[in-house]
Design an enzyme around this catalytic site. Structure first.
Site, mmCIF file in Angstrom:
data_model
loop_
_atom_site.group_PDB
_atom_site.id
_atom_site.type_symbol
_atom_site.label_atom_id
_atom_site.label_comp_id
_atom_site.label_asym_id
_atom_site.label_seq_id
_atom_site.Cartn_x
_atom_site.Cartn_y
_atom_site.Cartn_z
ATOM 1 N N GLU A 210 18.554 -21.749 -2.489
ATOM 2 C CA GLU A 210 17.727 -20.779 -3.206
ATOM 3 C C GLU A 210 18.537 -19.953 -4.214
ATOM 4 O OE1 GLU A 210 15.389 -18.421 -0.506
ATOM 5 O OE2 GLU A 210 14.417 -20.160 0.383
ATOM 6 N N GLU A 394 12.745 -25.911 3.943
ATOM 7 C CA GLU A 394 12.325 -24.681 4.629
ATOM 8 C C GLU A 394 10.830 -24.541 4.463
ATOM 9 O OE1 GLU A 394 14.313 -20.965 3.844
ATOM 10 O OE2 GLU A 394 16.306 -21.914 3.784
HETATM 11 O O1 IFM Z 1 15.392 -16.292 5.963
HETATM 12 C C1 IFM Z 1 15.181 -16.770 4.680
HETATM 13 C C2 IFM Z 1 16.208 -17.843 4.348
HETATM 14 O O2 IFM Z 1 17.504 -17.371 4.475
HETATM 15 C C3 IFM Z 1 16.017 -18.327 2.933
HETATM 16 N N1 IFM Z 1 14.640 -18.708 2.696
HETATM 17 C C4 IFM Z 1 13.609 -17.794 3.101
HETATM 18 C C5 IFM Z 1 13.806 -17.380 4.532
HETATM 19 C C6 IFM Z 1 12.700 -16.406 4.976
HETATM 20 O O3 IFM Z 1 12.761 -15.242 4.209
#
Ligand code: IFM
Length: 487
Positions: A210, A394
């Protein structure tokens, strides 16, 4: 539930009652979402089966679960510094104890084996490998990740190794951090150390996690480490993280590492709340999506993502362009083996580049839950960019409460509806290969400290006791059947 976001609309969105109830308290009033082409999708009555070989996984990151931030030669990261500054993190929380995974990694791997996942995505803490971000390697750091990777392989779980999940060594921040070009080269050196150390293992490598959140929230909004509030620094952090990604891909190809490599981008479909705001949506899409997708997959930056108009990154465009040296875009677009997509929800676009809430939010106020958005996003990437395998690395939501709980029906329905949309995208021709849930364990949720619980396994941070939640059992069933059943 507000009048404008009616229950009927939410059922149309594929959200079951438990989820909508959990979300209702946070839903914005007075907005009418513009219907999307996919809003009327109705899930089939039979289970949706996934292709043979589809990978089910779970994800975590180092700073969020490891704890043990001062042992075995680990150096300080920007997150240790940020946590130590009063008022930065809810409740004054720090990376200790985390979920004490540095100590409990073996029993955590046993839980993963019990769950039945085929892949586990974790991140390497750069400050454990090079405590000051460059120079000598700390062997104890390497040894920890060697044990972890071997433990996964022994259990038949493919490692997914993220190289940078926001915990930059503080010494590199002191030297300028990601706004400085030099950090991209230091990152590539560190990546090469890891390819040498673990490259014999068949793994998926993720260069940067990210880059958008790290650049924007950490350098522009000031809500994450390193806590800067400069759009120009954010724009530079975007370019240098992407450059670091490309340099790492080149070093991977030059190494003898087996396995595959790509970048993990958090992306979101942007819906105008009325057709007259289509230009607004395009601007926000430039900032949120194309600023990252275009350089990596097309070898160019979009012209409408950085600049003075509302909705763009409000940085000096000429200064941003000057950072991009000859050859950078060729490096950034060095062919990856896959694109990793992280999906949490959608965004609305209103007047003149304004981001507006249109879907119900979870207890993370930034998260607008819209399962169909996953289908829209995946099909859009497949249509607009050269063919590349996609993996969802994710996808998840927090519990509505900060207390330890295993009753997470809202998360079960979140996963069910998102798995359905992933399967639907495969049916539509998207080359989707994997789905990782976020997160394996309750953990340190950055500026929220330990208040938001995102795990499918509950962690009592006082005792470190682990208790699988209902969503763990649900996911176990999905993995076992390689199928998602209707509610
Ligand atoms: O916890 C975070 C992760 O570190 C990166 N993506 C989003 C998740 C939820 O906020």
């Amino acid at each position: 539930m507000t009048a404008s976001l009616s229950r009927r609309h939410l059922i149309g969105l594929g959200l079951a009652a438990t989820t909508t109830a959990a979300l209702a308290a946070c839903t914005p009033a007075g907005v009418t979402p513009m219907p999307t082409t996919s809003a009327a999708w109705i899930p089939p009555t039979d289970p949706m089966r996934f292709p043979t070989g589809y990978t089910w996984g779970a994800a975590t990151s180092a700073f969020q679960i490891e704890g043990s931030t001062t042992v075995d030669g680990r150096g300080p990261s920007v997150w240790d510094t940020f946590c130590a500054e009063p008022g930065r993190v809810r409740g004054g929380a720090t990376g200790d104890p985390g979920a004490d995974h540095y100590v409990r990694w073996e029993s955590d791997l046993d839980l993963m084996a019990e769950l039945g996942i085929g892949a586990y995505r974790f991140s390497v803490a750069w400050p454990r490998i090079q405590p000051t971000g460059s120079g000598a390697v700390n062997q104890k750091g390497i040894d920890f990740y060697r044990r972890l990777v071997d433990g996964l392989v022994d259990r038949g779980i493919r490692p997914g190794i993220t190289l940078f999940h926001w915990d930059l060594p503080q010494a590199l921040q002191d030297a300028g951090g990601w706004p400085s070009r030099d950090t991209a080269y230091r990152f590539a050196d560190y990546a090469a150390i890891m390819f040498d150390a673990l490259g014999d293992v068949a793994a998926d490598w993720f260069t940067i996690n990210e880059p958008k959140t790290h650049a924007f929230v950490g350098h522009w909004y000031g809500g994450h480490a390193p806590g800067l509030t400069s759009p120009d620094a954010a724009a530079a952090a975007v370019h240098h993280q992407l450059l670091g990604h490309g340099l790492a891909v080149e070093r991977f190809r030059a190494s003898s590492a087996v396995g595959r490599i790509g970048i993990a981008l958090n992306l979101a479909p942007i819906y105008p709340i009325s057709e007259v705001f289509a230009d607004s949506a395009k601007r926000i899409d430039g900032r949120e999506n194309r600023l990252f997708l275009d350089p990596v997959l097309l070898g160019r930056y979009p012209t409408d993502a950085v600049g003075n108009l509302r909705g763009l990154v409000p940085a000096n465009r000429a200064a941003f362009d000057a950072l991009v040296l000859d050859g950078d875009l060729a490096t950034i677009s060095s062919p990856s083996d896959f694109l990793a997509v992280q999906y949490y929800g959608a965004e609305g676009a209103g007047f003149d580049g304004a981001s507006v809430p249109v879907f119900p939010t979870s207890s993370a106020p930034w998260q607008q839950v819209h399962p169909e958005g996953l289908f829209d996003l995946l099909t859009r990437i497949a249509a607009d960019y050269p063919a590349i395998p996609l993996v969802i690395t994710e996808n998840g939501m927090p519990d509505p409460t900060s207390a330890v709980t295993v009753d997470d029906d809202h998360r079960v329905e979140f996963f069910r509806t998102h798995f359905q949309q992933a399967r639907r995208a495969i049916d539509a021709g998207v080359p989707l290969e994997a789905h990782y849930v976020w997160s394996m364990l309750d953990n340190f949720e950055w500026a929220e400290g330990y208040e938001q619980r995102w795990g499918i396994v509950a962690v009592d941070f006082d005792t470190q006791e682990r208790t699988p939640k209902k969503s763990f059992a649900f996911y176990q069933g999905v993995i076992g059947d390689n199928a998602v059943a209707p509610a």
